[in-house]
Scaffold this motif. Structure first.
Motif, PDB file in Angstrom:
ATOM      1  N   LEU A  61     -34.902 -26.702 -24.673  1.00  0.00           N
ATOM      2  CA  LEU A  61     -33.492 -26.364 -24.837  1.00  0.00           C
ATOM      3  C   LEU A  61     -32.793 -26.462 -23.491  1.00  0.00           C
ATOM      4  CD1 LEU A  61     -33.785 -23.169 -27.078  1.00  0.00           C
ATOM      5  CD2 LEU A  61     -33.410 -25.515 -27.817  1.00  0.00           C
ATOM      6  N   GLY A  62     -31.984 -27.469 -23.331  1.00  0.00           N
ATOM      7  CA  GLY A  62     -31.194 -27.623 -22.120  1.00  0.00           C
ATOM      8  C   GLY A  62     -29.785 -27.977 -22.522  1.00  0.00           C
ATOM      9  N   THR A  63     -29.227 -29.016 -21.890  1.00  0.00           N
ATOM     10  CA  THR A  63     -27.917 -29.517 -22.300  1.00  0.00           C
ATOM     11  C   THR A  63     -27.939 -29.869 -23.780  1.00  0.00           C
ATOM     12  OG1 THR A  63     -27.584 -30.391 -20.079  1.00  0.00           O
ATOM     13  CG2 THR A  63     -26.171 -31.252 -21.812  1.00  0.00           C
ATOM     14  N   GLY A  64     -29.034 -30.496 -24.215  1.00  0.00           N
ATOM     15  CA  GLY A  64     -29.268 -30.769 -25.627  1.00  0.00           C
ATOM     16  C   GLY A  64     -30.610 -30.200 -26.031  1.00  0.00           C
ATOM     17  N   ILE A  65     -31.253 -30.835 -26.995  1.00  0.00           N
ATOM     18  CA  ILE A  65     -32.591 -30.424 -27.431  1.00  0.00           C
ATOM     19  C   ILE A  65     -33.511 -31.632 -27.377  1.00  0.00           C
ATOM     20  CG2 ILE A  65     -34.007 -29.592 -29.342  1.00  0.00           C
ATOM     21  CD1 ILE A  65     -31.700 -27.966 -30.332  1.00  0.00           C
ATOM     22  N   GLY A  66     -34.605 -31.495 -26.664  1.00  0.00           N
ATOM     23  CA  GLY A  66     -35.660 -32.494 -26.654  1.00  0.00           C
ATOM     24  C   GLY A  66     -36.895 -31.912 -27.302  1.00  0.00           C
ATOM     25  N   GLY A  67     -37.923 -32.724 -27.459  1.00  0.00           N
ATOM     26  CA  GLY A  67     -39.128 -32.196 -28.077  1.00  0.00           C
ATOM     27  C   GLY A  67     -40.296 -33.137 -27.949  1.00  0.00           C
ATOM     28  N   ALA A  68     -41.457 -32.637 -28.298  1.00  0.00           N
ATOM     29  CA  ALA A  68     -42.686 -33.428 -28.228  1.00  0.00           C
ATOM     30  C   ALA A  68     -43.707 -32.844 -29.188  1.00  0.00           C
ATOM     31  CB  ALA A  68     -43.241 -33.445 -26.815  1.00  0.00           C
ATOM     32  N   ILE A  69     -44.636 -33.694 -29.614  1.00  0.00           N
ATOM     33  CA  ILE A  69     -45.684 -33.311 -30.561  1.00  0.00           C
ATOM     34  C   ILE A  69     -47.035 -33.651 -29.946  1.00  0.00           C
ATOM     35  CG2 ILE A  69     -46.592 -33.641 -32.898  1.00  0.00           C
ATOM     36  CD1 ILE A  69     -43.773 -34.980 -33.500  1.00  0.00           C
ATOM     37  N   LEU A  70     -47.942 -32.670 -29.921  1.00  0.00           N
ATOM     38  CA  LEU A  70     -49.321 -32.917 -29.505  1.00  0.00           C
ATOM     39  C   LEU A  70     -50.257 -32.552 -30.648  1.00  0.00           C
ATOM     40  CD1 LEU A  70     -47.962 -32.515 -26.523  1.00  0.00           C
ATOM     41  CD2 LEU A  70     -50.319 -32.156 -25.844  1.00  0.00           C
ATOM     42  N   GLU A  71     -51.140 -33.457 -30.960  1.00  0.00           N
ATOM     43  CA  GLU A  71     -52.116 -33.212 -32.021  1.00  0.00           C
ATOM     44  C   GLU A  71     -53.500 -33.593 -31.519  1.00  0.00           C
ATOM     45  OE1 GLU A  71     -53.079 -34.824 -36.522  1.00  0.00           O
ATOM     46  OE2 GLU A  71     -51.008 -34.806 -35.805  1.00  0.00           O
ATOM     47  N   ASP A  72     -54.423 -32.636 -31.553  1.00  0.00           N
ATOM     48  CA  ASP A  72     -55.778 -32.852 -31.048  1.00  0.00           C
ATOM     49  C   ASP A  72     -55.761 -33.402 -29.627  1.00  0.00           C
ATOM     50  OD1 ASP A  72     -56.997 -31.932 -33.372  1.00  0.00           O
ATOM     51  OD2 ASP A  72     -56.844 -33.888 -34.331  1.00  0.00           O
TER      52      ASP A  72
ATOM     53  N   GLY B 174     -27.835 -25.507 -24.762  1.00  0.00           N
ATOM     54  CA  GLY B 174     -26.974 -24.999 -23.700  1.00  0.00           C
ATOM     55  C   GLY B 174     -25.525 -25.386 -23.922  1.00  0.00           C
ATOM     56  N   ASN B 175     -25.301 -26.623 -24.365  1.00  0.00           N
ATOM     57  CA  ASN B 175     -23.930 -27.067 -24.636  1.00  0.00           C
ATOM     58  C   ASN B 175     -23.277 -26.241 -25.735  1.00  0.00           C
ATOM     59  OD1 ASN B 175     -23.672 -29.015 -22.718  1.00  0.00           O
ATOM     60  ND2 ASN B 175     -23.879 -30.765 -24.089  1.00  0.00           N
ATOM     61  N   ALA B 176     -24.031 -25.945 -26.785  1.00  0.00           N
ATOM     62  CA  ALA B 176     -23.484 -25.148 -27.886  1.00  0.00           C
ATOM     63  C   ALA B 176     -23.133 -23.748 -27.416  1.00  0.00           C
ATOM     64  CB  ALA B 176     -24.493 -25.088 -29.035  1.00  0.00           C
ATOM     65  N   LEU B 177     -24.004 -23.166 -26.619  1.00  0.00           N
ATOM     66  CA  LEU B 177     -23.774 -21.816 -26.099  1.00  0.00           C
ATOM     67  C   LEU B 177     -22.496 -21.764 -25.271  1.00  0.00           C
ATOM     68  CD1 LEU B 177     -25.017 -18.939 -25.704  1.00  0.00           C
ATOM     69  CD2 LEU B 177     -26.132 -19.849 -23.656  1.00  0.00           C
ATOM     70  N   VAL B 178     -22.349 -22.708 -24.349  1.00  0.00           N
ATOM     71  CA  VAL B 178     -21.173 -22.727 -23.468  1.00  0.00           C
ATOM     72  C   VAL B 178     -19.910 -23.044 -24.257  1.00  0.00           C
ATOM     73  CG1 VAL B 178     -20.107 -23.940 -21.525  1.00  0.00           C
ATOM     74  CG2 VAL B 178     -22.517 -23.283 -21.406  1.00  0.00           C
ATOM     75  N   ARG B 179     -20.019 -23.983 -25.209  1.00  0.00           N
ATOM     76  CA  ARG B 179     -18.837 -24.345 -26.007  1.00  0.00           C
ATOM     77  C   ARG B 179     -18.284 -23.129 -26.736  1.00  0.00           C
ATOM     78  NH1 ARG B 179     -21.068 -27.490 -30.081  1.00  0.00           N
ATOM     79  NH2 ARG B 179     -21.163 -25.577 -31.342  1.00  0.00           N
ATOM     80  N   GLU B 180     -19.158 -22.357 -27.374  1.00  0.00           N
ATOM     81  CA  GLU B 180     -18.700 -21.188 -28.129  1.00  0.00           C
ATOM     82  C   GLU B 180     -18.054 -20.152 -27.217  1.00  0.00           C
ATOM     83  OE1 GLU B 180     -18.857 -20.797 -31.559  1.00  0.00           O
ATOM     84  OE2 GLU B 180     -19.381 -22.925 -31.461  1.00  0.00           O
ATOM     85  N   ALA B 181     -18.665 -19.916 -26.061  1.00  0.00           N
ATOM     86  CA  ALA B 181     -18.118 -18.927 -25.124  1.00  0.00           C
ATOM     87  C   ALA B 181     -16.756 -19.369 -24.597  1.00  0.00           C
ATOM     88  CB  ALA B 181     -19.094 -18.705 -23.971  1.00  0.00           C
ATOM     89  N   ARG B 182     -16.628 -20.641 -24.265  1.00  0.00           N
ATOM     90  CA  ARG B 182     -15.355 -21.130 -23.738  1.00  0.00           C
ATOM     91  C   ARG B 182     -14.260 -21.101 -24.791  1.00  0.00           C
ATOM     92  NH1 ARG B 182     -17.237 -26.371 -20.029  1.00  0.00           N
ATOM     93  NH2 ARG B 182     -18.144 -25.138 -18.301  1.00  0.00           N
TER      94      ARG B 182
ATOM     95  N   VAL C  44     -32.353 -22.961 -21.242  1.00  0.00           N
ATOM     96  CA  VAL C  44     -31.835 -21.902 -22.109  1.00  0.00           C
ATOM     97  C   VAL C  44     -32.923 -20.883 -22.443  1.00  0.00           C
ATOM     98  CG1 VAL C  44     -30.638 -21.423 -24.279  1.00  0.00           C
ATOM     99  CG2 VAL C  44     -30.157 -23.520 -23.046  1.00  0.00           C
ATOM    100  N   SER C  45     -34.190 -21.303 -22.387  1.00  0.00           N
ATOM    101  CA  SER C  45     -35.283 -20.378 -22.715  1.00  0.00           C
ATOM    102  C   SER C  45     -35.402 -19.243 -21.705  1.00  0.00           C
ATOM    103  CB  SER C  45     -36.616 -21.127 -22.790  1.00  0.00           C
ATOM    104  OG  SER C  45     -37.028 -21.595 -21.516  1.00  0.00           O
ATOM    105  N   ALA C  46     -34.685 -19.343 -20.584  1.00  0.00           N
ATOM    106  CA  ALA C  46     -34.690 -18.256 -19.594  1.00  0.00           C
ATOM    107  C   ALA C  46     -34.116 -16.967 -20.171  1.00  0.00           C
ATOM    108  CB  ALA C  46     -33.898 -18.665 -18.350  1.00  0.00           C
ATOM    109  N   ALA C  47     -33.417 -17.053 -21.299  1.00  0.00           N
ATOM    110  CA  ALA C  47     -32.880 -15.847 -21.941  1.00  0.00           C
ATOM    111  C   ALA C  47     -33.967 -15.001 -22.586  1.00  0.00           C
ATOM    112  CB  ALA C  47     -31.844 -16.239 -22.992  1.00  0.00           C
ATOM    113  N   ASP C  48     -35.194 -15.502 -22.640  1.00  0.00           N
ATOM    114  CA  ASP C  48     -36.351 -14.752 -23.142  1.00  0.00           C
ATOM    115  C   ASP C  48     -36.096 -14.216 -24.556  1.00  0.00           C
ATOM    116  OD1 ASP C  48     -37.827 -15.174 -20.744  1.00  0.00           O
ATOM    117  OD2 ASP C  48     -36.664 -13.582 -19.792  1.00  0.00           O
ATOM    118  N   ASP C  49     -36.369 -12.933 -24.787  1.00  0.00           N
ATOM    119  CA  ASP C  49     -36.289 -12.369 -26.140  1.00  0.00           C
ATOM    120  C   ASP C  49     -34.867 -12.251 -26.666  1.00  0.00           C
ATOM    121  OD1 ASP C  49     -38.905 -12.232 -26.817  1.00  0.00           O
ATOM    122  OD2 ASP C  49     -39.183 -10.141 -26.240  1.00  0.00           O
ATOM    123  N   LEU C  50     -33.854 -12.362 -25.791  1.00  0.00           N
ATOM    124  CA  LEU C  50     -32.484 -12.417 -26.284  1.00  0.00           C
ATOM    125  C   LEU C  50     -32.278 -13.650 -27.160  1.00  0.00           C
ATOM    126  CD1 LEU C  50     -30.607 -11.420 -23.007  1.00  0.00           C
ATOM    127  CD2 LEU C  50     -30.641 -10.097 -25.137  1.00  0.00           C
ATOM    128  N   LEU C  51     -33.047 -14.679 -26.912  1.00  0.00           N
ATOM    129  CA  LEU C  51     -32.993 -15.913 -27.681  1.00  0.00           C
ATOM    130  C   LEU C  51     -34.175 -16.044 -28.626  1.00  0.00           C
ATOM    131  CD1 LEU C  51     -31.755 -18.949 -27.910  1.00  0.00           C
ATOM    132  CD2 LEU C  51     -33.646 -19.510 -26.365  1.00  0.00           C
TER     133      LEU C  51
END
Length: 381
Positions: free
Chosen positions: A166-177, A217-225, A298-305
């Motif tokens: 979770l940053g400006t947008g959302i990225g991701g990855a998959i690991l299997e075995d 992060g973009n969604a969070l800032v957009r709503e606050a602004r 964005v994950s720096a918000a810990d349990d708030l998120l």
């Protein structure tokens, strides 16, 4: 006939190398040379480079701003080269791994598209390899971060892992075995562009209602602004903090105020977390991993998120109450995850480089011995 077989075998072997590297990752990383490698994490705002040992420890780290996206790809390549050469002055570097924020092809050689840089089908691996004279591996930054968390962080011991950044947008990855699942064309893991709200907010990708428009992060800032610009009473705390300048509202500031108890900021993080949980439940239905690792700024918000995300995940999980629930964990390696993962993945190509060097040395020694024998023979009466 034997010559044809030899040529065919060598050609097949060479063609098989790239196809089989990913399939051998799980066992290869255990036997990869324990040599220092450089990891590069390229984002929209910074380029981070570090020397990483075989245990994931960062020996030295450098950071600089990402050149402006309007500049040529060569400008970014120059920046990477300068950082690697600087680190090579003080460390014996055997390979370089690049974690790029963009789509990387299945051969891990070209950046097909980078939203924050002017890379379009850019042959980054070959360009850098020619300049650095060591093997170079290129991968998506989320793939590199997921690999690091699986090897050294929150995903250790997991055999089916999904990472969400979770940053400006959302990225991701998959690991299997123990294998990064990159997909047929190398662009698997673009979770942020799953559509969760038909006709919703417009996304830079061109579609509407993408997941990252509601949990990033973009969604969070957009709503606050938007609340601050509307002079909402619930936004008075953050308006006061930025002196009325709405554009100064940032994700880290929202997190800071939420930790201080600002009701609006707490609620915004809860909203982002709930959307995160909905998306995770969808991914669980499709992929059924044992663990989700949540990383990114964005994950720096810990349990708030992550607390609201876990609650929403349980509410929206298909077959809830009748199936095992995946573990949801915060990433442990922080902003260095992509750099550490890229460096560790590069150790897999360092083995081939060392073997090739050894063969060159052996050929040279044989040539020197033959040459010496010939000279001795010619000198005898």
């Amino acid at each position: 006939m034997s010559t044809y077989r030899d040529l065919a075998h060598r050609g097949t072997a060479r063609a098989s190398v790239l196809r089989t590297v990913a399939a051998r990752e799980r066992r290869s990383h255990l036997t990869a040379p324990r040599v220092p490698t450089v990891g590069i994490d390229i984002g929209g705002t910074k380029v981070m480079a570090g020397v990483v040992d075989a245990d994931g420890h960062i020996l030295e780290k450098l950071r600089t701003e990402t050149p402006d996206k309007s500049k040529s790809p060569k400008v970014v390549e120059d920046t990477i080269t300068e950082l690697v050469l600087d680190l090579s002055d003080r460390h014996d570097v055997h390979a370089v791994g690049i974690g790029a924020a963009g789509w990387v092809d299945a051969d891990r050689s070209r950046v097909l598209f980078a939203p924050h840089l002017s890379w379009r089908n850019e042959p980054l691996r070959d360009a850098l390899q020619a300049r650095l004279a060591v093997p170079v591996m290129v991968d998506n930054d989320a793939n590199a971060a997921a690999w690091a968390e699986w090897r050294f962080g929150a995903g250790r011991g997991e055999d089916h892992l999904v990472m969400i950044t979770l940053g400006t947008g959302i990225g991701g990855a998959i690991l299997e075995d123990g294998q990064v699942k990159r997909g047929k064309f190398g662009v698997a893991g673009e979770f942020g562009h799953m559509q969760v709200v038909p006709g919703g907010h417009r996304c830079p990708c061109g579609n509407r209602g993408c997941w990252e428009q509601y949990s990033s992060g973009n969604a969070l800032v957009r709503e606050a602004r938007e609340l601050a610009a509307a002079d909402s009473p619930v936004a008075y705390g953050i308006i006061d903090r930025v002196g009325g300048n709405v554009q100064d509202i940032t994700g880290p500031l929202i997190t800071e105020l939420a930790r201080e108890g600002d009701a609006m900021c707490v609620e915004l993080l809860q909203d982002i977390g709930q959307w995160l949980g909905v998306g995770i439940a969808n991914l669980a239905a499709a992929l059924d991993p044992s663990c989700f690792v949540i990383g990114g700024g964005v994950s720096a918000a810990d349990d708030l998120l992550i607390g609201p995300a876990r609650d929403a995940f349980r509410r929206h999980l298909t077959g809830r109450g009748y199936r095992p629930e995946a573990r949801i964990a915060k990433a442990q390696l922080g902003p260095e995850a992509g750099m550490v993962g890229a460096a560790d993945l590069a150790r897999l190509v360092a083995r081939r480089f060392r073997r090739a060097n050894r063969r060159r040395v052996e050929r040279y020694e044989r040539y020197a011995r033959v040459l010496g024998t010939d000279r001795t023979t010619q000198g005898n009466p």
